[in-house]
Design a protein around this motif. Sequence first.
Motif, PDB file in Angstrom:
ATOM      1  N   ASP A 118       0.821  -1.205   0.000  1.00 57.63           N
ATOM      2  CA  ASP A 118       0.000   0.000   0.000  1.00 57.63           C
ATOM      3  C   ASP A 118       0.859   1.260   0.000  1.00 57.63           C
ATOM      4  OD1 ASP A 118      -2.393  -1.305  -0.100  1.00 57.63           O
ATOM      5  OD2 ASP A 118      -2.720  -1.299   2.060  1.00 57.63           O
ATOM      6  N   ILE A 119       1.944   1.224   0.750  1.00 56.04           N
ATOM      7  CA  ILE A 119       2.832   2.390   0.792  1.00 56.04           C
ATOM      8  C   ILE A 119       3.427   2.652  -0.581  1.00 56.04           C
ATOM      9  CG2 ILE A 119       5.049   3.241   1.688  1.00 56.04           C
ATOM     10  CD1 ILE A 119       4.359   1.737   4.326  1.00 56.04           C
ATOM     11  N   ILE A 120       3.937   1.583  -1.192  1.00 54.07           N
ATOM     12  CA  ILE A 120       4.662   1.756  -2.451  1.00 54.07           C
ATOM     13  C   ILE A 120       3.717   2.123  -3.597  1.00 54.07           C
ATOM     14  CG2 ILE A 120       6.063   0.553  -4.176  1.00 54.07           C
ATOM     15  CD1 ILE A 120       7.551   1.388  -1.611  1.00 54.07           C
ATOM     16  N   ARG A 121       2.519   1.543  -3.589  1.00 56.54           N
ATOM     17  CA  ARG A 121       1.640   1.833  -4.720  1.00 56.54           C
ATOM     18  C   ARG A 121       1.103   3.252  -4.687  1.00 56.54           C
ATOM     19  NH1 ARG A 121      -3.996  -0.831  -2.788  1.00 56.54           N
ATOM     20  NH2 ARG A 121      -4.781  -0.341  -4.829  1.00 56.54           N
ATOM     21  N   THR A 122       1.235   3.935  -3.574  1.00 53.56           N
ATOM     22  CA  THR A 122       0.800   5.330  -3.549  1.00 53.56           C
ATOM     23  C   THR A 122       1.953   6.289  -3.847  1.00 53.56           C
ATOM     24  OG1 THR A 122       1.112   5.422  -1.159  1.00 53.56           O
ATOM     25  CG2 THR A 122      -1.099   4.889  -1.950  1.00 53.56           C
ATOM     26  N   ALA A 123       3.160   5.766  -4.072  1.00 49.44           N
ATOM     27  CA  ALA A 123       4.259   6.626  -4.522  1.00 49.44           C
ATOM     28  C   ALA A 123       3.985   7.049  -5.966  1.00 49.44           C
ATOM     29  CB  ALA A 123       5.593   5.886  -4.418  1.00 49.44           C
ATOM     30  N   ASP A 124       4.716   8.048  -6.452  1.00 52.73           N
ATOM     31  CA  ASP A 124       4.508   8.492  -7.829  1.00 52.73           C
ATOM     32  C   ASP A 124       4.993   7.452  -8.827  1.00 52.73           C
ATOM     33  OD1 ASP A 124       3.328  11.048  -7.288  1.00 52.73           O
ATOM     34  OD2 ASP A 124       5.298  11.722  -6.609  1.00 52.73           O
ATOM     35  N   VAL A 125       6.017   6.717  -8.439  1.00 49.60           N
ATOM     36  CA  VAL A 125       6.488   5.612  -9.280  1.00 49.60           C
ATOM     37  C   VAL A 125       6.851   4.447  -8.356  1.00 49.60           C
ATOM     38  CG1 VAL A 125       8.859   6.548  -9.350  1.00 49.60           C
ATOM     39  CG2 VAL A 125       8.142   4.882 -11.079  1.00 49.60           C
ATOM     40  N   ALA A 126       6.429   3.254  -8.724  1.00 57.26           N
ATOM     41  CA  ALA A 126       6.671   2.074  -7.884  1.00 57.26           C
ATOM     42  C   ALA A 126       7.672   1.157  -8.580  1.00 57.26           C
ATOM     43  CB  ALA A 126       5.359   1.326  -7.633  1.00 57.26           C
ATOM     44  N   ILE A 127       8.801   0.957  -7.932  1.00 57.72           N
ATOM     45  CA  ILE A 127       9.864   0.117  -8.484  1.00 57.72           C
ATOM     46  C   ILE A 127       9.940  -1.181  -7.685  1.00 57.72           C
ATOM     47  CG2 ILE A 127      12.349  -0.059  -8.929  1.00 57.72           C
ATOM     48  CD1 ILE A 127      12.374   3.031  -9.079  1.00 57.72           C
ATOM     49  N   VAL A 128       9.794  -2.303  -8.367  1.00 58.49           N
ATOM     50  CA  VAL A 128       9.871  -3.604  -7.702  1.00 58.49           C
ATOM     51  C   VAL A 128      11.201  -4.256  -8.068  1.00 58.49           C
ATOM     52  CG1 VAL A 128       8.925  -5.932  -7.621  1.00 58.49           C
ATOM     53  CG2 VAL A 128       7.396  -3.951  -7.527  1.00 58.49           C
ATOM     54  N   THR A 129      11.979  -4.575  -7.040  1.00 60.59           N
ATOM     55  CA  THR A 129      13.317  -5.122  -7.232  1.00 60.59           C
ATOM     56  C   THR A 129      13.300  -6.622  -6.990  1.00 60.59           C
ATOM     57  OG1 THR A 129      14.171  -3.056  -6.352  1.00 60.59           O
ATOM     58  CG2 THR A 129      15.724  -4.867  -6.539  1.00 60.59           C
ATOM     59  N   LEU A 130      13.765  -7.378  -7.955  1.00 60.17           N
ATOM     60  CA  LEU A 130      13.845  -8.829  -7.825  1.00 60.17           C
ATOM     61  C   LEU A 130      15.300  -9.234  -7.970  1.00 60.17           C
ATOM     62  CD1 LEU A 130      10.812  -9.673 -10.145  1.00 60.17           C
ATOM     63  CD2 LEU A 130      10.820  -9.613  -7.648  1.00 60.17           C
ATOM     64  N   VAL A 131      15.593 -10.457  -7.577  1.00 57.56           N
ATOM     65  CA  VAL A 131      16.977 -10.902  -7.632  1.00 57.56           C
ATOM     66  C   VAL A 131      17.009 -12.354  -8.112  1.00 57.56           C
ATOM     67  CG1 VAL A 131      17.016 -11.587  -5.196  1.00 57.56           C
ATOM     68  CG2 VAL A 131      19.129 -10.963  -6.308  1.00 57.56           C
ATOM     69  N   PRO A 132      17.913 -12.665  -9.026  1.00 57.88           N
ATOM     70  CA  PRO A 132      17.996 -14.050  -9.499  1.00 57.88           C
ATOM     71  C   PRO A 132      18.726 -14.918  -8.487  1.00 57.88           C
ATOM     72  CG  PRO A 132      19.659 -12.729 -10.580  1.00 57.88           C
ATOM     73  CD  PRO A 132      18.904 -11.799  -9.668  1.00 57.88           C
ATOM     74  N   GLY A 133      18.586 -16.229  -8.668  1.00 61.11           N
ATOM     75  CA  GLY A 133      19.457 -17.140  -7.956  1.00 61.11           C
ATOM     76  C   GLY A 133      18.997 -17.512  -6.574  1.00 61.11           C
ATOM     77  N   THR A 134      17.814 -17.062  -6.152  1.00 63.72           N
ATOM     78  CA  THR A 134      17.277 -17.616  -4.925  1.00 63.72           C
ATOM     79  C   THR A 134      16.742 -19.009  -5.232  1.00 63.72           C
ATOM     80  OG1 THR A 134      15.150 -16.603  -5.403  1.00 63.72           O
ATOM     81  CG2 THR A 134      16.614 -15.416  -3.927  1.00 63.72           C
ATOM     82  N   GLY A 135      16.805 -19.381  -6.519  1.00 64.33           N
ATOM     83  CA  GLY A 135      16.398 -20.717  -6.912  1.00 64.33           C
ATOM     84  C   GLY A 135      14.897 -20.893  -6.888  1.00 64.33           C
ATOM     85  N   ASP A 136      14.187 -19.799  -6.715  1.00 61.82           N
ATOM     86  CA  ASP A 136      12.762 -19.935  -6.480  1.00 61.82           C
ATOM     87  C   ASP A 136      12.049 -18.678  -6.971  1.00 61.82           C
ATOM     88  OD1 ASP A 136      10.540 -21.239  -5.676  1.00 61.82           O
ATOM     89  OD2 ASP A 136      11.098 -21.381  -3.566  1.00 61.82           O
ATOM     90  N   GLU A 137      12.221 -18.406  -8.286  1.00 60.38           N
ATOM     91  CA  GLU A 137      11.643 -17.176  -8.836  1.00 60.38           C
ATOM     92  C   GLU A 137      10.147 -17.088  -8.585  1.00 60.38           C
ATOM     93  OE1 GLU A 137      13.970 -18.762 -11.035  1.00 60.38           O
ATOM     94  OE2 GLU A 137      15.497 -17.268 -10.563  1.00 60.38           O
ATOM     95  N   VAL A 138       9.497 -18.262  -8.625  1.00 65.97           N
ATOM     96  CA  VAL A 138       8.045 -18.266  -8.469  1.00 65.97           C
ATOM     97  C   VAL A 138       7.650 -17.619  -7.140  1.00 65.97           C
ATOM     98  CG1 VAL A 138       6.041 -19.754  -8.108  1.00 65.97           C
ATOM     99  CG2 VAL A 138       7.600 -20.210  -9.994  1.00 65.97           C
ATOM    100  N   GLN A 139       8.407 -17.941  -6.099  1.00 66.34           N
ATOM    101  CA  GLN A 139       8.133 -17.348  -4.792  1.00 66.34           C
ATOM    102  C   GLN A 139       8.183 -15.832  -4.856  1.00 66.34           C
ATOM    103  OE1 GLN A 139       7.221 -18.164  -1.859  1.00 66.34           O
ATOM    104  NE2 GLN A 139       7.713 -20.272  -1.417  1.00 66.34           N
ATOM    105  N   ALA A 140       9.202 -15.331  -5.551  1.00 69.47           N
ATOM    106  CA  ALA A 140       9.333 -13.882  -5.635  1.00 69.47           C
ATOM    107  C   ALA A 140       8.150 -13.282  -6.392  1.00 69.47           C
ATOM    108  CB  ALA A 140      10.641 -13.515  -6.321  1.00 69.47           C
ATOM    109  N   LEU A 141       7.717 -13.991  -7.433  1.00 65.16           N
ATOM    110  CA  LEU A 141       6.658 -13.449  -8.279  1.00 65.16           C
ATOM    111  C   LEU A 141       5.293 -13.543  -7.617  1.00 65.16           C
ATOM    112  CD1 LEU A 141       7.742 -14.813 -11.749  1.00 65.16           C
ATOM    113  CD2 LEU A 141       8.191 -12.598 -10.727  1.00 65.16           C
TER     114      LEU A 141
END
Lengths: 327, 327
Positions: free
Chosen positions: B167-190
Amino acid sequence: MTPTLGERVLAGDPRAIARAISLIEDEDPASAELVRAIFGHTGRAYLVGVTGPPGAGKSTLVDRLVAAFRAGARAVQTSDAAAPSRPAVGVIAVDPTSPFSGGAVLGDRLRMQAHAQDPGVFIRSMATRGHLGGLARATGDAALVLDAAGVETIVIETVGVGQDEVDIIRTADVAIVTLVPGTGDEVQALKAGIMEIADIFVVNKADREGADRLVSAVDANLALHSYASGEWRPPIVKTVATSGAGVPELVSAIGAFREHSRGVQTSRRKARSEYRLRELVAQRFMSHLEREVLATGELAGIVDRVASREVDPYTAANDLLTRALRR
Amino acid sequence: MTPTLGERVLAGDPRAIARAISLIEDEDPASAELVRAIFGHTGRAYLVGVTGPPGAGKSTLVDRLVAAFRAGARAVQTSDAAAPSRPAVGVIAVDPTSPFSGGAVLGDRLRMQAHAQDPGVFIRSMATRGHLGGLARATGDAALVLDAAGVETIVIETVGVGQDEVDIIRTADVAIVTLVPGTGDEVQALKAGIMEIADIFVVNKADREGADRLVSAVDANLALHSYASGEWRPPIVKTVATSGAGVPELVSAIGAFREHSRGVQTSRRKARSEYRLRELVAQRFMSHLEREVLATGELAGIVDRVASREVDPYTAANDLLTRALRR
């Protein structure tokens, strides 16, 4: 006479349980009536909260825990021929709000396949669009439904590490925080505010490099607190959920905490009740304000005036409160 | 006459800014008065929200963004000799509630050291014990303080991926979502519910194995939506925050989104105002209920009755609401 939904939930009917939780998730007015009807039959289930950052392998771990609880419960249930299909273990997987679809992004489709054919296990993902603790309220009510249905152990899994998720997990009977080595950034995992809610730490994927380092980091953090004699010091359990290694030790730790906290549990349950009551009162008041006090579109107009800096939000909030209380 | 705290904030005094944010964090009654005083001078800053799971390298990325914004701002500010020490860039790092200490666990001590000596950058961690959106309210008010102080760009970083943080981030003027490879579990991040709030995706630590696979996974997810002509399709920017690679591209993407959304920004800001107003009204009502309607300890007694199943929470909530509105 056709049994009511509440009666069917109390009888342990899985379809009634699913229907009841859908009503709760949809914030259907009938869900409040349902909770009223079943509430007196709740308070017997043991709530196991599992949280941790994404990628920590929580789903697999919960899967293993469910199998272990299920094995324990089955031994008891075989002697109860009257209710063979009543679920003994429940899982509520809390997905953070998806603001646009309002639904669990992947939900239970990709997970828990091992238990899909087992009527003794009830699995449900929860998500909600609601504001003001809607997710916590829905999770709490869903747990009440499973509790009323005679489920002995309810695992609540949250994927997030945000404030709502922390609040959900800390009101469970036991709070398990799952960490994972090898993200190269243990400090990040530890700073997430989840250290202090843990009754039990799990270092999952413990066959990975860095597992012992992470255990040491958590242990060092715990050493900063001074535990009084007889006070619970959270144990750190190493697991490899994919193979099941360490899961019996985790189940033992849960049992030990349950024994240890027989007295404490009451205050935990009071905290849970207070949290739910506060969320509910606030939500009811907002509904009252919008439906009974304000004209349609009036709130949007006030929001416009705040957005354009004509009025500040504190003054606007006080005005709204004064109007609501004057009637 | 000694200038008021609000006047000192408007003059850009960093110590006044710090003091104002402390009042907000402590939920000091004076903070409402302060927000009232400065509110008319806000609405000029650009709010950049950065979120993502723990371990995604957000802190380092924000550090790089701050340096880039700072470089841009410095060019403008050198011509403004009248206010040489006014911060141009602000960072609010939101830590999830720490239920026991109520404080940021590690906070800004471990981070942002690169900017520690730069008066043009103001850095602050936020944490709060409050219920009912207290964290979101405090973050919003802290951003207002920086905005009123003339800060041009405010980066809000949340470590969690929970509902409040979303909720905090979606009310910013721009929302940037940072992901990282190699946790071996991209689905979890998504699945963390953060896909749909992103205006821009960052795949950080892009020199790691699996970076391109993660980019493809995000891209495939975006392809599930059909974007209308002229509609913003979130770009995916690969960065290595530790080296700075990809940061200029990210700054460009932020600029492009800002250009694209000049009209949309108004509705985003309305959403932000509505969110804050709702949280504030609910919180004010709960304070009123506890201080004006109920006797000391009365709420605790009602909670006890709910915890012991004498009364269900819906009935208790309705009773409380009725009593509050009757007066």
